[in-house]
Design a protein around this motif. Sequence first.
Motif, PDB file in Angstrom:
ATOM      1  N   GLY A  58      -7.439   0.940   3.998  1.00 16.72           N
ATOM      2  CA  GLY A  58      -7.189  -0.384   3.416  1.00 16.72           C
ATOM      3  C   GLY A  58      -7.427  -1.497   4.422  1.00 16.72           C
ATOM      4  O   GLY A  58      -8.040  -2.528   4.098  1.00 16.72           O
ATOM      5  N   VAL A  91      -8.395   3.742  -2.354  1.00 16.36           N
ATOM      6  CA  VAL A  91      -7.230   3.234  -1.614  1.00 16.36           C
ATOM      7  C   VAL A  91      -6.196   2.819  -2.650  1.00 16.36           C
ATOM      8  O   VAL A  91      -6.500   2.049  -3.572  1.00 16.36           O
ATOM      9  N   ARG A  92      -4.993   3.313  -2.494  1.00 19.67           N
ATOM     10  CA  ARG A  92      -3.995   3.138  -3.536  1.00 19.67           C
ATOM     11  C   ARG A  92      -3.010   2.012  -3.205  1.00 19.67           C
ATOM     12  O   ARG A  92      -2.427   1.987  -2.123  1.00 19.67           O
ATOM     13  N   PHE A 111     -10.967  -1.184  -3.349  1.00 19.43           N
ATOM     14  CA  PHE A 111      -9.898  -0.188  -3.252  1.00 19.43           C
ATOM     15  C   PHE A 111     -10.095   0.898  -4.309  1.00 19.43           C
ATOM     16  O   PHE A 111      -9.893   2.084  -4.037  1.00 19.43           O
ATOM     17  N   ILE A 170     -10.629  -6.851  -3.283  1.00 22.16           N
ATOM     18  CA  ILE A 170      -9.651  -5.812  -2.948  1.00 22.16           C
ATOM     19  C   ILE A 170      -9.500  -4.834  -4.111  1.00 22.16           C
ATOM     20  O   ILE A 170      -9.528  -3.603  -3.929  1.00 22.16           O
ATOM     21  N   LEU A 211       0.837  -1.196   0.000  1.00 25.14           N
ATOM     22  CA  LEU A 211       0.000   0.000   0.000  1.00 25.14           C
ATOM     23  C   LEU A 211       0.875   1.249   0.000  1.00 25.14           C
ATOM     24  O   LEU A 211       1.981   1.254   0.557  1.00 25.14           O
ATOM     25  N   ASN A 228      -4.360   6.139   3.889  1.00 27.64           N
ATOM     26  CA  ASN A 228      -4.465   5.086   2.881  1.00 27.64           C
ATOM     27  C   ASN A 228      -4.398   3.691   3.520  1.00 27.64           C
ATOM     28  O   ASN A 228      -5.218   2.815   3.232  1.00 27.64           O
TER      29      ASN A 228
END
Length: 287
Positions: free
Chosen positions: A204, A272-273, A267, A263, A194, A200
């Motif tokens: 996650g 979420v990166r 994400f 996911i 991540l 973030n």
Amino acid sequence: IESLPSNLEPTYECATELVALGPVAALLTLVIGIPIIKIILRYMKRVFDKYDYIDKGIENFLFRVASVSLWAVIILTAANELGINVTGVVAALGIVGLAMAFAAQDTIENIIAGIFLMVDRPFKKGDRILLPKKIGSLYSSWGDVKDIGLRTTRLRSTDGVLLTVPNKLLTKDTIANFNHKDDRNLRVRIRLGLVPTWENVSKGEEIVENIAKSHDDICQEKPKPPQIVLRDFGDQEVIMEIRYYVPNAPLMRSTKSYFVKEILKQFEEQDVRLAYPTRLIMKEDIE
């Protein structure tokens, strides 16, 4: 005929002389020996049926060895009574047997390996095991045991291919049994990177926890509930590891596929990166 008693009378001495004759002794050996062989083999079967912990393959192997050995003793004894040089026959059979052993060395190795598999019982029919490396690289990594023979073991890979594997390949490598009877729960691990910011990573973690709770095949309490662990800092990411248990081996891949898909989907929806490796190329023109 010349050796027959000159005066046949129903006496002990006359009977002894008759029994001592080669043909008569050979015939008596067969007449008495054959029923004895049948009785011994019958009792062997009863013993094998009584003790269930003896593997069927070993039972068949021992039964055949005992049968051949008993018949050989009876036949050689009868031949000896007829004046045949049994020592020469045994020596010739020994030489032939030795030559066949050298010619069939690979087969003998597999038979010995099969006996070890039946005695040690690292797996049984129906278990899912890790395939030997030479085979697993071609026909998937796992296989279900269909039959354990004295020379070979039959496995059906998860690709559906029916494999006949020489037993020596299974004893020369580590055997991983995914269906051991004590505890069939298996742990699955998924790692991802991540982007290393608090917001973030926290978001996650929350998403991954919800994904783990939403799948019926993922164990929620025993042996352990799902865990999300931040293992370490990578070069450009925080390494997250997802750990969870499933009740049996076939669910390992399906749940992992579900996790990866969810996911990626959630994400992306919640921004979420995931961290991806980047390469910085600096170009300088020198005049």
